[in-house]
Design a protein around this motif. Structure first.
Motif, PDB file in Angstrom:
ATOM      1  N   ALA A 192      92.307   8.921  36.569  1.00 49.09           N
ATOM      2  CA  ALA A 192      90.765   9.382  37.077  1.00 49.09           C
ATOM      3  C   ALA A 192      91.144  11.391  36.865  1.00 49.09           C
ATOM      4  O   ALA A 192      90.717  11.636  36.284  1.00 49.09           O
ATOM      5  N   THR A 193      93.081  11.668  36.655  1.00 45.93           N
ATOM      6  CA  THR A 193      93.098  12.405  36.521  1.00 45.93           C
ATOM      7  C   THR A 193      93.371  13.143  35.435  1.00 45.93           C
ATOM      8  O   THR A 193      94.355  14.127  35.285  1.00 45.93           O
ATOM      9  N   THR A 194      92.850  12.211  34.526  1.00 49.01           N
ATOM     10  CA  THR A 194      92.724  13.003  33.500  1.00 49.01           C
ATOM     11  C   THR A 194      91.496  12.837  32.106  1.00 49.01           C
ATOM     12  O   THR A 194      90.398  12.607  32.711  1.00 49.01           O
ATOM     13  N   VAL A 195      91.859  13.812  30.602  1.00 48.01           N
ATOM     14  CA  VAL A 195      90.923  13.691  30.120  1.00 48.01           C
ATOM     15  C   VAL A 195      91.001  12.855  29.059  1.00 48.01           C
ATOM     16  O   VAL A 195      92.180  12.793  28.452  1.00 48.01           O
ATOM     17  N   ASP A 196      89.814  12.401  29.069  1.00 45.68           N
ATOM     18  CA  ASP A 196      89.658  11.393  27.284  1.00 45.68           C
ATOM     19  C   ASP A 196      89.570  11.800  26.290  1.00 45.68           C
ATOM     20  O   ASP A 196      88.755  12.761  25.814  1.00 45.68           O
ATOM     21  N   LEU A 197      90.869  12.371  24.928  1.00 47.92           N
ATOM     22  CA  LEU A 197      90.344  12.271  24.307  1.00 47.92           C
ATOM     23  C   LEU A 197      90.403  11.445  22.768  1.00 47.92           C
ATOM     24  O   LEU A 197      91.480  12.090  21.862  1.00 47.92           O
ATOM     25  N   GLY A 198      89.768   9.995  23.152  1.00 46.08           N
ATOM     26  CA  GLY A 198      89.427   9.624  22.355  1.00 46.08           C
ATOM     27  C   GLY A 198      90.481   7.824  22.646  1.00 46.08           C
ATOM     28  O   GLY A 198      91.126   7.793  22.828  1.00 46.08           O
ATOM     29  N   SER A 199      91.979   8.040  21.216  1.00 47.90           N
ATOM     30  CA  SER A 199      93.068   7.607  21.612  1.00 47.90           C
ATOM     31  C   SER A 199      94.016   7.764  22.891  1.00 47.90           C
ATOM     32  O   SER A 199      94.502   7.082  22.589  1.00 47.90           O
ATOM     33  N   TRP A 200      93.987   8.892  23.456  1.00 45.57           N
ATOM     34  CA  TRP A 200      95.096   9.528  24.207  1.00 45.57           C
ATOM     35  C   TRP A 200      93.906   9.813  25.589  1.00 45.57           C
ATOM     36  O   TRP A 200      93.340  10.263  25.282  1.00 45.57           O
ATOM     37  N   CYS A 201      95.010  10.344  26.619  1.00 46.62           N
ATOM     38  CA  CYS A 201      94.736  10.672  28.100  1.00 46.62           C
ATOM     39  C   CYS A 201      95.583  11.835  27.769  1.00 46.62           C
ATOM     40  O   CYS A 201      97.085  11.955  27.912  1.00 46.62           O
ATOM     41  N   LEU A 202      94.886  13.442  28.332  1.00 44.80           N
ATOM     42  CA  LEU A 202      96.062  14.540  28.807  1.00 44.80           C
ATOM     43  C   LEU A 202      95.379  15.146  30.573  1.00 44.80           C
ATOM     44  O   LEU A 202      94.198  14.856  30.278  1.00 44.80           O
ATOM     45  N   ASP A 203      96.365  15.250  31.050  1.00 46.64           N
ATOM     46  CA  ASP A 203      96.290  15.645  32.346  1.00 46.64           C
ATOM     47  C   ASP A 203      95.012  17.058  32.134  1.00 46.64           C
ATOM     48  O   ASP A 203      95.822  17.773  31.428  1.00 46.64           O
ATOM     49  N   THR A 204      94.365  16.643  33.566  1.00 44.30           N
ATOM     50  CA  THR A 204      93.656  17.916  33.831  1.00 44.30           C
ATOM     51  C   THR A 204      93.782  19.571  33.742  1.00 44.30           C
ATOM     52  O   THR A 204      93.662  20.561  33.824  1.00 44.30           O
ATOM     53  N   ALA A 205      94.947  19.346  34.220  1.00 39.32           N
ATOM     54  CA  ALA A 205      96.046  20.020  35.095  1.00 39.32           C
ATOM     55  C   ALA A 205      97.355  20.535  34.979  1.00 39.32           C
ATOM     56  O   ALA A 205      98.321  18.693  34.772  1.00 39.32           O
ATOM     57  N   PRO A 206      98.372  21.808  35.559  1.00 39.48           N
ATOM     58  CA  PRO A 206      99.857  21.196  35.127  1.00 39.48           C
ATOM     59  C   PRO A 206      99.807  20.200  36.250  1.00 39.48           C
ATOM     60  O   PRO A 206      99.846  20.342  37.172  1.00 39.48           O
ATOM     61  N   TYR A 207     101.181  19.643  36.275  1.00 39.04           N
ATOM     62  CA  TYR A 207     101.703  19.109  36.495  1.00 39.04           C
ATOM     63  C   TYR A 207     102.817  19.634  37.901  1.00 39.04           C
ATOM     64  O   TYR A 207     102.695  21.144  37.958  1.00 39.04           O
ATOM     65  N   PRO A 208     101.348  18.837  39.413  1.00 41.42           N
ATOM     66  CA  PRO A 208     102.638  19.679  40.514  1.00 41.42           C
ATOM     67  C   PRO A 208     103.464  19.911  40.893  1.00 41.42           C
ATOM     68  O   PRO A 208     104.560  18.987  41.398  1.00 41.42           O
ATOM     69  N   VAL A 209     104.114  20.973  40.551  1.00 41.86           N
ATOM     70  CA  VAL A 209     105.552  21.480  40.670  1.00 41.86           C
ATOM     71  C   VAL A 209     106.193  21.861  42.588  1.00 41.86           C
ATOM     72  O   VAL A 209     105.745  22.713  43.142  1.00 41.86           O
TER      73      VAL A 209
END
Length: 269
Positions: A98-115
């Motif tokens: 849920a916290t990622t963007v669907d880019l077709g064949s893979w997913c990417l976080d919508t925001a930088p990793y929370p350090v």
């Protein structure tokens, strides 16, 4: 029975008309008497005792479609064929957390990793790689970040568009250009300085059977300055290379993921 009678009987048997000829003659007679349709229907019903139909019927002869194939209605559907192992095609193909963007064949976080504050200043290349693996993903390459720039707000300069990039908004915490770490590595040197050095431990010896001399102890250098990761920024959805940083330098990063069946929000997994 005389020889003549037997001869006449054999001649009649040999000259008896075939059933097909009889049916043809009947059809011809009916066609000349205005009963052609009735004759055709009678003949259809008489084909080996089976009716001819365009719809599937028990014991009937099915007529092929205009394309020379059975009509779709005649082809049975396998029970539960729309599922495999109880799952639909969409479920098997997988979804993005849920916290990622669907880019077709893979997913990417919508925001930088929370350090967290405790990890502030520790988010170097090794930290980022391990953090993404712990999340079930990987640190994306520079090419992947650039390809996703028009779908995800990447870190950027303080003058970039807030509609397409992530930029600092709180001046009390400092305003500065931001970059994103990628897994793409470059180096400015060759040899051990290019990819690190495991070092030589104190007390190491050579192989006396081969006449080897004892090696000189050397400290490890796992994060040489010459080994660097490529950084990326948004640049108004176009994306751009922002140079590189030594792998020991902390930087903002986000994680990429494969689609998985029944993916959940990472906070729920």
């Amino acid at each position: 029975m005389s020889a003549g009678d037997r001869s006449l009987s054999g001649t009649r048997a040999r000259r008896a008309p075939s059933p097909a000829l009889v049916l043809s003659l009947i059809a011809l007679i009916f066609s000349t008497t205005g009963l052609a349709d009735a004759a055709r229907h009678a003949m259809v019903r008489a084909v080996a005792g089976h009716p001819v139909t365009s719809k599937p019927r028990s014991g009937a002869l099915l007529v092929l479609g205009r394309n020379g194939k059975f009509p779709p209605a005649a082809i049975p559907t396998v029970h539960n064929a729309s599922r495999v192992g109880g799952k639909t095609a969409a479920q098997i193909a997988g979804t993005c957390p849920a916290t990622t963007v669907d880019l077709g064949s893979w997913c990417l976080d919508t925001a930088p990793y929370p350090v967290t504050n405790a990890d502030a200043g520790k988010s170097n290349y090794i930290f980022a790689s391990k953090a993404c693996v712990a999340e079930g993903g990987w640190l994306p390459t520079a090419a992947q970040l650039l390809g996703a720039a028009n779908r995800v707000k990447l870190e950027s300069t303080i003058h970039d568009s807030r509609l397409t990039a992530t930029i600092p908004l709180d001046a009390s915490r400092g305003l500065k250009d931001q970059r994103e770490m990628s897994s793409t590595l470059v180096t400015t040197e060759a040899g051990s300085a290019a990819a690190g050095f495991e070092g030589v431990s104190e007390g190491s010896t050579g192989n006396p059977r081969q006449g080897q001399a004892n090696p000189v102890p050397l400290p490890a250098n796992p994060l040489p300055e010459s080994l660097q990761y490529v950084t990326v920024y948004s640049n108004g959805t176009k994306g751009g290379f922002a140079g590189s940083e030594p792998v020991a330098n902390p930087e903002n990063f986000r994680c990429a993921f494969n689609k998985t069946s029944g993916a959940l929000n990472k906070s729920e997994s």
